[in-house]
Design a protein around this motif. Structure first.
Motif, PDB file in Angstrom:
ATOM      1  N   SER A 132      -6.003  -6.074  16.487  1.00 37.38           N
ATOM      2  CA  SER A 132      -4.867  -5.660  15.665  1.00 37.38           C
ATOM      3  C   SER A 132      -4.031  -4.587  16.341  1.00 37.38           C
ATOM      4  O   SER A 132      -2.900  -4.333  15.942  1.00 37.38           O
ATOM      5  CB  SER A 132      -5.368  -5.134  14.318  1.00 37.38           C
ATOM      6  OG  SER A 132      -5.984  -3.875  14.476  1.00 37.38           O
ATOM      7  N   GLU A 134      -4.386  -1.574  16.036  1.00 38.65           N
ATOM      8  CA  GLU A 134      -4.334  -0.352  15.229  1.00 38.65           C
ATOM      9  C   GLU A 134      -5.164   0.738  15.913  1.00 38.65           C
ATOM     10  O   GLU A 134      -6.292   0.497  16.325  1.00 38.65           O
ATOM     11  CB  GLU A 134      -4.917  -0.610  13.835  1.00 38.65           C
ATOM     12  CG  GLU A 134      -4.072  -1.527  12.966  1.00 38.65           C
ATOM     13  CD  GLU A 134      -4.830  -1.939  11.712  1.00 38.65           C
ATOM     14  OE1 GLU A 134      -4.471  -1.487  10.627  1.00 38.65           O
ATOM     15  OE2 GLU A 134      -5.791  -2.722  11.834  1.00 38.65           O
ATOM     16  N   LYS A 137      -8.833   1.389  14.874  1.00 42.26           N
ATOM     17  CA  LYS A 137      -9.885   0.410  15.105  1.00 42.26           C
ATOM     18  C   LYS A 137     -10.488   0.575  16.494  1.00 42.26           C
ATOM     19  O   LYS A 137      -9.769   0.754  17.485  1.00 42.26           O
ATOM     20  CB  LYS A 137      -9.313  -1.009  14.969  1.00 42.26           C
ATOM     21  CG  LYS A 137      -8.708  -1.285  13.595  1.00 42.26           C
ATOM     22  CD  LYS A 137      -9.691  -1.941  12.651  1.00 42.26           C
ATOM     23  CE  LYS A 137      -9.331  -1.743  11.189  1.00 42.26           C
ATOM     24  NZ  LYS A 137      -8.219  -2.591  10.764  1.00 42.26           N
ATOM     25  N   ILE A 166     -12.769  -6.351  14.029  1.00 40.46           N
ATOM     26  CA  ILE A 166     -12.408  -5.963  12.666  1.00 40.46           C
ATOM     27  C   ILE A 166     -10.933  -6.312  12.517  1.00 40.46           C
ATOM     28  O   ILE A 166     -10.095  -5.825  13.276  1.00 40.46           O
ATOM     29  CB  ILE A 166     -12.660  -4.463  12.435  1.00 40.46           C
ATOM     30  CG1 ILE A 166     -14.155  -4.157  12.615  1.00 40.46           C
ATOM     31  CG2 ILE A 166     -12.171  -4.041  11.046  1.00 40.46           C
ATOM     32  CD1 ILE A 166     -14.508  -2.685  12.567  1.00 40.46           C
ATOM     33  N   ASN A 169      -5.882  -4.804   8.731  1.00 40.96           N
ATOM     34  CA  ASN A 169      -5.920  -4.509   7.302  1.00 40.96           C
ATOM     35  C   ASN A 169      -4.501  -4.640   6.754  1.00 40.96           C
ATOM     36  O   ASN A 169      -3.718  -3.697   6.806  1.00 40.96           O
ATOM     37  CB  ASN A 169      -6.483  -3.096   7.113  1.00 40.96           C
ATOM     38  CG  ASN A 169      -6.713  -2.773   5.653  1.00 40.96           C
ATOM     39  OD1 ASN A 169      -6.497  -3.614   4.776  1.00 40.96           O
ATOM     40  ND2 ASN A 169      -7.143  -1.568   5.387  1.00 40.96           N
ATOM     41  N   SER A 170      -4.195  -5.830   6.268  1.00 41.28           N
ATOM     42  CA  SER A 170      -2.818  -6.093   5.844  1.00 41.28           C
ATOM     43  C   SER A 170      -2.800  -7.237   4.844  1.00 41.28           C
ATOM     44  O   SER A 170      -3.600  -8.164   4.932  1.00 41.28           O
ATOM     45  CB  SER A 170      -1.978  -6.474   7.071  1.00 41.28           C
ATOM     46  OG  SER A 170      -0.788  -7.121   6.680  1.00 41.28           O
ATOM     47  N   ARG A 173      -1.232 -12.413   5.537  1.00 41.34           N
ATOM     48  CA  ARG A 173      -2.332 -13.273   6.001  1.00 41.34           C
ATOM     49  C   ARG A 173      -2.026 -13.922   7.346  1.00 41.34           C
ATOM     50  O   ARG A 173      -2.932 -14.148   8.148  1.00 41.34           O
ATOM     51  CB  ARG A 173      -2.640 -14.345   4.947  1.00 41.34           C
ATOM     52  CG  ARG A 173      -3.244 -13.726   3.694  1.00 41.34           C
ATOM     53  CD  ARG A 173      -3.565 -14.777   2.660  1.00 41.34           C
ATOM     54  NE  ARG A 173      -4.531 -15.759   3.135  1.00 41.34           N
ATOM     55  CZ  ARG A 173      -4.884 -16.830   2.424  1.00 41.34           C
ATOM     56  NH1 ARG A 173      -4.327 -17.062   1.265  1.00 41.34           N
ATOM     57  NH2 ARG A 173      -5.787 -17.657   2.897  1.00 41.34           N
ATOM     58  N   VAL A 176      -2.975 -11.396   9.912  1.00 41.97           N
ATOM     59  CA  VAL A 176      -4.435 -11.278   9.993  1.00 41.97           C
ATOM     60  C   VAL A 176      -5.000 -12.464  10.783  1.00 41.97           C
ATOM     61  O   VAL A 176      -5.811 -12.306  11.692  1.00 41.97           O
ATOM     62  CB  VAL A 176      -5.063 -11.229   8.576  1.00 41.97           C
ATOM     63  CG1 VAL A 176      -6.579 -11.267   8.648  1.00 41.97           C
ATOM     64  CG2 VAL A 176      -4.589  -9.978   7.834  1.00 41.97           C
ATOM     65  N   GLY A 204     -12.671  -9.493   2.151  1.00 44.41           N
ATOM     66  CA  GLY A 204     -11.314  -9.794   1.716  1.00 44.41           C
ATOM     67  C   GLY A 204     -10.639 -10.932   2.450  1.00 44.41           C
ATOM     68  O   GLY A 204      -9.630 -11.465   1.986  1.00 44.41           O
ATOM     69  N   ASP A 205     -11.187 -11.305   3.613  1.00 45.32           N
ATOM     70  CA  ASP A 205     -10.424 -12.272   4.428  1.00 45.32           C
ATOM     71  C   ASP A 205     -11.310 -13.280   5.167  1.00 45.32           C
ATOM     72  O   ASP A 205     -10.872 -13.877   6.144  1.00 45.32           O
ATOM     73  CB  ASP A 205      -9.544 -11.514   5.435  1.00 45.32           C
ATOM     74  CG  ASP A 205     -10.351 -10.708   6.446  1.00 45.32           C
ATOM     75  OD1 ASP A 205     -11.598 -10.760   6.408  1.00 45.32           O
ATOM     76  OD2 ASP A 205      -9.732 -10.023   7.284  1.00 45.32           O
TER      77      ASP A 205
END
Ligand SMILES: *Cc1c(COP(=O)(O)O)cnc(C)c1O
Length: 231
Positions: A132, A134, A137, A166, A169-170, A173, A176, A204-205
């Motif tokens: 991601s 981020e 992470k 990981i 976080n969004s 979809r 992701v 969640g995904d």
């Protein structure tokens, strides 16, 4: 229902949801393992899901993994470490895990290999990739994954099993899924002497991760409920 039955029922429901997510995309549910992220959960709850036949657990703190180990000694299980591992905790952690999913540096890989050599044992590892981008992470950037993978191959006590990430976080979809696709693409050319493990997707995904090829999803809150905020 008491708490034992409650977590057992939720674990069964989660497994059914994983199976369904696999079938929807034409995959065999047997090709997707479900790891239960047992962090912050009391030993009793881990024993409850173990009694219901769940065998694959993940902890993300060394202290907690070590603390739970004696209570799990007589229980058939696999304990994977899924948190960030500091080099100075390697010696403590190694006796209680069968796989480190979060290998993210050559320094850590060397430290593990040296300790394993002393212990005369091997360890399954996965390279953690930050798909991601981020900052929060952990993991190596996708463009650095091949180099770390090649370096790990030269360390005799480490057995590369696959890749872990990981996800972003969004609520987007598509974004992701794009991250999970990146991990699958990095894994495709790997030769690990068996099916490459793709550890991706959480409560969640997980369906999106399974659609992109996950062979292991890591579920916590779907089974155990919301965790208290991290302290
Ligand atoms: C806690 C944790 C999970 C599970 O997260 P949930 O959203 O509660 O399912 C998965 N992977 C890692 C690395 C974790 O630390």
């Amino acid at each position: 229902m008491d708490d034992t039955q409650d977590v057992q029922a939720r674990a069964a429901a989660a497994r059914a949801a994983v199976d369904a997510a696999a079938r929807v995309v034409g995959r065999d549910p047997a090709d997707v393992r479900m790891l239960l992220a047992t962090k912050t959960q009391p030993l009793e709850r881990v024993l409850a899901v173990a009694a219901a036949g769940h065998r694959l657990f993940g902890e993300n703190r060394v202290q907690e993994a070590v603390a739970k180990a004696p209570g799990l000694a007589d229980v058939e299980h696999e304990m994977h470490f899924i948190g960030h591992l500091q080099g100075n905790k390697v010696n403590q952690l190694l006796p209680v895990i069968s796989c480190l999913q979060t290998l993210d540096s050559l320094a850590l890989a060397r430290r593990l290999d040296a300790r394993l050599e002393l212990l005369e044992r091997d360890l399954d590892v996965m390279v953690q990739v930050n798909v991601s981008g981020e900052d929060s992470k952990a993991g190596v950037p996708p463009e650095a994954a091949a180099e770390l993978i090649a370096q790990v191959a030269d360390l005799p006590r480490l057995r590369l099993r696959g890749l872990m990430t990981i996800g972003l976080n969004s609520p987007d979809r598509g974004a992701v899924r794009a991250g999970y696709r990146t991990l699958a693409e990095l894994a495709a050319p790997l030769d690990v002497g068996g099916p490459v493990v793709l550890s991706m997707g959480m409560s969640g995904d997980f369906a999106d991760a399974i659609a992109e090829g996950a062979t292991m999803v890591r579920l916590g809150s779907a089974v155990f409920g919301a965790r208290p905020p991290a302290s």
